[in-house]
Each structure stands twice: as C-alpha cells, then as structure tokens.
Design a protein around this motif. Structure first.
Motif, short mmCIF file in Angstrom:
data_model
loop_
_atom_site.label_atom_id
_atom_site.label_comp_id
_atom_site.label_asym_id
_atom_site.label_seq_id
_atom_site.Cartn_x
_atom_site.Cartn_y
_atom_site.Cartn_z
N MET A 1 27.07 -69.72 -21.85
CA MET A 1 27.60 -71.01 -21.66
C MET A 1 28.14 -71.63 -23.16
SD MET A 1 25.79 -74.58 -20.19
CE MET A 1 26.23 -73.96 -18.70
N ARG A 2 29.22 -72.04 -23.01
CA ARG A 2 29.64 -72.66 -24.33
C ARG A 2 29.46 -74.00 -24.55
NH1 ARG A 2 36.25 -72.93 -25.33
NH2 ARG A 2 35.77 -74.37 -23.75
N GLU A 3 29.44 -74.47 -25.64
CA GLU A 3 29.10 -75.89 -25.75
C GLU A 3 30.16 -76.68 -26.59
OE1 GLU A 3 25.11 -77.46 -27.60
OE2 GLU A 3 26.36 -77.20 -29.52
N VAL A 4 30.48 -77.77 -26.02
CA VAL A 4 31.82 -78.76 -26.63
C VAL A 4 31.01 -79.80 -27.07
CG1 VAL A 4 33.90 -79.69 -26.34
CG2 VAL A 4 33.43 -77.79 -24.96
N VAL A 5 31.52 -80.13 -28.54
CA VAL A 5 30.63 -81.26 -29.12
C VAL A 5 31.88 -82.22 -29.45
CG1 VAL A 5 29.44 -82.02 -31.17
CG2 VAL A 5 28.88 -79.67 -30.31
N PHE A 6 31.80 -83.47 -28.92
CA PHE A 6 32.45 -84.55 -29.38
C PHE A 6 31.91 -85.31 -30.58
CE2 PHE A 6 33.99 -83.34 -25.39
CZ PHE A 6 35.35 -84.07 -25.39
N ARG A 7 32.19 -85.47 -31.64
CA ARG A 7 31.86 -86.42 -32.85
C ARG A 7 32.49 -87.83 -32.71
NH1 ARG A 7 28.34 -84.53 -35.91
NH2 ARG A 7 29.03 -82.57 -35.96
N GLN A 36 30.54 -90.76 -22.76
CA GLN A 36 30.07 -89.58 -22.21
C GLN A 36 30.84 -89.27 -20.87
OE1 GLN A 36 26.09 -90.70 -22.02
NE2 GLN A 36 25.49 -90.04 -23.83
N HIS A 37 31.13 -90.33 -20.03
CA HIS A 37 31.92 -90.10 -18.99
C HIS A 37 33.50 -89.59 -19.33
CE1 HIS A 37 33.58 -90.70 -14.85
NE2 HIS A 37 34.50 -91.26 -15.36
N GLU A 38 33.95 -90.23 -20.37
CA GLU A 38 35.46 -90.01 -20.61
C GLU A 38 35.46 -88.57 -21.28
OE1 GLU A 38 38.25 -91.64 -20.12
OE2 GLU A 38 37.17 -92.93 -19.03
N ALA A 39 34.32 -88.14 -21.97
CA ALA A 39 34.35 -86.88 -22.57
C ALA A 39 34.31 -85.84 -21.31
CB ALA A 39 33.17 -86.67 -23.56
N ARG A 40 33.59 -86.03 -20.53
CA ARG A 40 33.35 -84.97 -19.23
C ARG A 40 34.72 -84.97 -18.51
NH1 ARG A 40 32.79 -85.28 -14.23
NH2 ARG A 40 32.36 -87.75 -14.24
N GLU A 41 35.43 -86.06 -18.30
CA GLU A 41 36.79 -86.23 -17.67
C GLU A 41 37.83 -85.75 -18.42
OE1 GLU A 41 37.32 -87.00 -14.54
OE2 GLU A 41 35.24 -87.46 -14.31
N ALA A 42 37.87 -85.87 -19.88
CA ALA A 42 39.14 -85.14 -20.67
C ALA A 42 38.71 -83.58 -20.71
CB ALA A 42 38.82 -85.70 -22.07
N ARG A 55 28.61 -76.90 -21.86
CA ARG A 55 27.90 -77.97 -22.04
C ARG A 55 28.49 -79.10 -22.86
NH1 ARG A 55 22.50 -78.22 -20.78
NH2 ARG A 55 21.64 -76.35 -20.06
N LEU A 56 28.17 -80.18 -22.67
CA LEU A 56 28.92 -81.46 -23.38
C LEU A 56 28.01 -82.15 -24.36
CD1 LEU A 56 31.34 -83.45 -23.94
CD2 LEU A 56 30.52 -84.51 -21.82
N ARG A 57 28.11 -82.43 -25.60
CA ARG A 57 27.38 -83.00 -26.51
C ARG A 57 28.40 -84.06 -27.37
NH1 ARG A 57 22.35 -80.16 -28.74
NH2 ARG A 57 22.25 -78.32 -27.60
N PRO A 71 25.28 -80.32 -18.32
CA PRO A 71 26.39 -79.55 -17.95
C PRO A 71 27.68 -80.46 -17.53
CG PRO A 71 24.40 -78.99 -16.83
CD PRO A 71 24.07 -80.28 -17.55
N VAL A 72 28.63 -80.04 -17.64
CA VAL A 72 29.91 -80.51 -17.34
C VAL A 72 30.50 -80.36 -15.80
CG1 VAL A 72 32.31 -81.07 -17.80
CG2 VAL A 72 30.66 -80.57 -19.61
N GLY A 73 30.76 -81.46 -15.17
CA GLY A 73 31.38 -81.00 -13.83
C GLY A 73 30.27 -81.62 -12.76
N ARG A 74 30.69 -81.56 -11.50
CA ARG A 74 29.73 -82.24 -10.52
C ARG A 74 29.08 -81.34 -9.66
NH1 ARG A 74 32.89 -86.96 -10.56
NH2 ARG A 74 34.85 -86.65 -10.95
N ARG A 75 29.08 -79.87 -9.92
CA ARG A 75 28.42 -79.08 -9.36
C ARG A 75 27.32 -78.17 -10.31
NH1 ARG A 75 32.78 -75.57 -6.81
NH2 ARG A 75 33.63 -76.13 -8.96
N PRO A 76 26.42 -77.61 -9.82
CA PRO A 76 25.63 -76.75 -10.87
C PRO A 76 26.49 -75.53 -11.08
CG PRO A 76 24.31 -77.26 -8.70
CD PRO A 76 25.81 -77.77 -8.47
#
Length: 81
Positions: A1-7, A36-42, A55-57, A71-76
């Motif tokens: 699983m990759r991680e995407v970090v928003f600073r 956090q919601h905008e980061a997930r949607e973007a 994963r989103l941070r 985790p990002v997304g609506r499903r496991p």
C-alpha cells in the motif's frame, strides 16, 4: 500500500491549503475535516480506480503528529481490484 501525504501550506481561520508531497495535487478547505475530504476526493480524481491502494495523511507541519490516517475510497482495500 502506498501512502500519499498532504502537507498544510497555509492555515488561517476559515482557510487551509495543502499540497501533496508526491503528486501535483493542491487542495483547500475551510476546516481540517473538509480538507481531509477534499484530499480524498482529489486523490480519487487524480488516480481513478487505483486510488484504493493508497493511504491518505494530512500533516500540519514537519514536526506535527499525523492528523489523519485512513484508507482512501469508499470500499475496503480488499474489494478494490
């Protein structure tokens, strides 16, 4: 699983702005929860179906604790293929 970090680049009352460290994505929102919601949607918009492998941070500053790990997304992730 990759991680995407928003600073978080800019934080003032009613406005937060953040940039993904590894992707060309910049977002803004009035609250941390909405950021956090905008980061997930973007990320979903940028990655398409592959978004569920990430994963989103959101980090407020270099020394700050992580404000969100999920985790990002609506499903496991197990269901994303």
């Amino acid at each position: 699983m990759r991680e995407v970090v928003f600073r978080v680049l800019s934080e003032r009352p009613g406005h937060l702005e953040a940039q993904a460290e590894s992707l060309p994505i910049r977002i803004n929102a009035p609250t941390l929860e909405e950021l956090q919601h905008e980061a997930r949607e973007a990320l979903i918009e940028h990655m398409g179906p592959a978004h569920c492998t990430d994963r989103l941070r959101v980090r407020r500053d270099p020394g700050a604790a992580v404000s969100s790990i999920r985790p990002v997304g609506r499903r496991p992730a197990a269901l994303c293929r």
